[in-house]
Write a protein that holds these residues in place. Structure first.
Motif, PDB file in Angstrom:
ATOM      1  N   VAL A  67       0.861  -1.181   0.000  1.00 39.39           N
ATOM      2  CA  VAL A  67       0.000   0.000   0.000  1.00 39.39           C
ATOM      3  C   VAL A  67       0.899   1.233   0.000  1.00 39.39           C
ATOM      4  O   VAL A  67       1.709   1.421   0.909  1.00 39.39           O
ATOM      5  CB  VAL A  67      -0.950   0.011   1.218  1.00 39.39           C
ATOM      6  N   LEU A  68       0.740   2.062  -1.017  1.00 40.22           N
ATOM      7  CA  LEU A  68       1.561   3.270  -1.141  1.00 40.22           C
ATOM      8  C   LEU A  68       0.923   4.455  -0.427  1.00 40.22           C
ATOM      9  O   LEU A  68       1.591   5.211   0.261  1.00 40.22           O
ATOM     10  CB  LEU A  68       1.771   3.611  -2.624  1.00 40.22           C
ATOM     11  N   ARG A  69      -0.379   4.623  -0.647  1.00 36.23           N
ATOM     12  CA  ARG A  69      -1.168   5.700  -0.042  1.00 36.23           C
ATOM     13  C   ARG A  69      -2.585   5.191   0.164  1.00 36.23           C
ATOM     14  O   ARG A  69      -3.044   4.329  -0.564  1.00 36.23           O
ATOM     15  CB  ARG A  69      -1.247   6.910  -0.983  1.00 36.23           C
ATOM     16  N   TYR A  70      -3.268   5.796   1.134  1.00 33.38           N
ATOM     17  CA  TYR A  70      -4.676   5.453   1.319  1.00 33.38           C
ATOM     18  C   TYR A  70      -5.420   6.624   1.932  1.00 33.38           C
ATOM     19  O   TYR A  70      -4.828   7.524   2.519  1.00 33.38           O
ATOM     20  CB  TYR A  70      -4.844   4.188   2.174  1.00 33.38           C
ATOM     21  N   ARG A  71      -6.728   6.564   1.790  1.00 34.00           N
ATOM     22  CA  ARG A  71      -7.627   7.563   2.386  1.00 34.00           C
ATOM     23  C   ARG A  71      -8.837   6.802   2.917  1.00 34.00           C
ATOM     24  O   ARG A  71      -9.446   6.010   2.191  1.00 34.00           O
ATOM     25  CB  ARG A  71      -8.058   8.586   1.348  1.00 34.00           C
ATOM     26  N   LEU A  72      -9.181   7.033   4.177  1.00 38.52           N
ATOM     27  CA  LEU A  72     -10.308   6.361   4.831  1.00 38.52           C
ATOM     28  C   LEU A  72     -11.406   7.371   5.113  1.00 38.52           C
ATOM     29  O   LEU A  72     -11.123   8.507   5.498  1.00 38.52           O
ATOM     30  CB  LEU A  72      -9.858   5.734   6.153  1.00 38.52           C
ATOM     31  N   LYS A  73     -12.639   6.933   4.951  1.00 45.05           N
ATOM     32  CA  LYS A  73     -13.778   7.796   5.270  1.00 45.05           C
ATOM     33  C   LYS A  73     -14.748   7.013   6.159  1.00 45.05           C
ATOM     34  O   LYS A  73     -15.425   6.088   5.700  1.00 45.05           O
ATOM     35  CB  LYS A  73     -14.494   8.236   3.993  1.00 45.05           C
ATOM     36  N   PRO A  74     -14.830   7.365   7.435  1.00 40.70           N
ATOM     37  CA  PRO A  74     -15.765   6.668   8.318  1.00 40.70           C
ATOM     38  C   PRO A  74     -17.203   6.994   7.913  1.00 40.70           C
ATOM     39  O   PRO A  74     -17.535   8.141   7.649  1.00 40.70           O
ATOM     40  CB  PRO A  74     -15.437   7.222   9.699  1.00 40.70           C
ATOM     41  N   LEU A  75     -18.029   5.969   7.837  1.00 39.72           N
ATOM     42  CA  LEU A  75     -19.439   6.165   7.495  1.00 39.72           C
ATOM     43  C   LEU A  75     -20.332   5.992   8.712  1.00 39.72           C
ATOM     44  O   LEU A  75     -21.295   6.731   8.893  1.00 39.72           O
ATOM     45  CB  LEU A  75     -19.838   5.194   6.386  1.00 39.72           C
ATOM     46  N   LYS A  76     -20.011   5.027   9.569  1.00 40.96           N
ATOM     47  CA  LYS A  76     -20.790   4.795  10.791  1.00 40.96           C
ATOM     48  C   LYS A  76     -19.914   4.001  11.753  1.00 40.96           C
ATOM     49  O   LYS A  76     -19.329   2.988  11.378  1.00 40.96           O
ATOM     50  CB  LYS A  76     -22.065   4.017  10.458  1.00 40.96           C
ATOM     51  N   VAL A  77     -19.820   4.470  12.978  1.00 42.84           N
ATOM     52  CA  VAL A  77     -19.090   3.767  14.033  1.00 42.84           C
ATOM     53  C   VAL A  77     -20.040   3.636  15.214  1.00 42.84           C
ATOM     54  O   VAL A  77     -20.601   4.632  15.666  1.00 42.84           O
ATOM     55  CB  VAL A  77     -17.806   4.520  14.448  1.00 42.84           C
ATOM     56  N   SER A  78     -20.219   2.407  15.676  1.00 43.87           N
ATOM     57  CA  SER A  78     -21.122   2.153  16.803  1.00 43.87           C
ATOM     58  C   SER A  78     -20.419   1.287  17.835  1.00 43.87           C
ATOM     59  O   SER A  78     -19.703   0.350  17.480  1.00 43.87           O
ATOM     60  CB  SER A  78     -22.384   1.414  16.336  1.00 43.87           C
TER      61      SER A  78
END
Length: 138
Positions: free
Chosen positions: A72-83
C-alpha cells in the motif's frame, strides 16, 4: 495516511477510540507488520472479502498484510458509521481509496468499503470479523 474526519467529529469518546484503532490497523498493514496483526485479531476471527467464494480465517488475515501482498503506497479512509454496543462490541463501516503497488511495480488505484466488528478486551479492541473489499468485485 489520510482520513476524512468530518464524520468523526461527531463521534463519542468510545467511537473515536475505535476509529483511531481502525486507522492504526491500516498503518500496521501499510508497513506489512504481521506480528502486531496477530495480537490485534481474535483467534476465532473470520472475514469475507467481496467476490470471494468463502470466508477466510485468522491465518489468512495475517497473511493478507504480509510481505507477499501488494504494498500500500497511499490510502484515504472515510468513516461512514461507528457504533459501540455496551462498551464491549464495536462495528465500523467505512469506505477507502488506496494506491497499491502492482506486480509490475506501477501504482494501481483501488477503492472499496469495509464493515469491521470488534470486541473489547481490557482497553484494547480485537477484530473478530470483517466483510467487504474492493468495489466491483461481485
Amino acid at each position: 495516511m489520510d482520513s476524512d474526519d468530518r464524520e468523526a467529529q461527531h463521534f463519542s469518546h468510545e467511537e473515536r477510540d475505535l476509529w483511531d484503532h481502525v486507522t492504526e490497523l491500516w498503518e500496521i498493514a501499510r508497513r506489512r507488520e504481521t506480528a502486531p496483526i496477530r495480537k490485534l485479531l481474535h483467534r476465532n476471527y473470520s472475514g469475507w472479502v467481496t467476490g470471494l467464494e468463502t470466508p477466510h480465517d485468522y491465518e489468512a488475515a495475517v497473511a493478507s498484510v504480509g510481505p507477499e501482498t501488494p504494498r500500500v503506497l497511499r490510502y484515504r479512509l472515510k468513516p461512514l458509521k461507528v457504533s459501540v454496543f455496551d462498551h464491549e462490541v464495536g462495528v465500523v463501516h467505512y469506505s477507502y481509496e488506496a494506491d497499491v503497488e502492482s506486480a509490475s511495480g506501477s501504482a494501481q488505484h483501488v477503492g472499496g468499503r469495509w464493515t469491521e466488528v470488534y470486541k473489547r478486551r481490557g482497553n484494547a479492541w480485537l477484530m473478530i470479523a470483517v466483510s467487504g473489499g474492493p468495489d466491483g468485485m461481485r
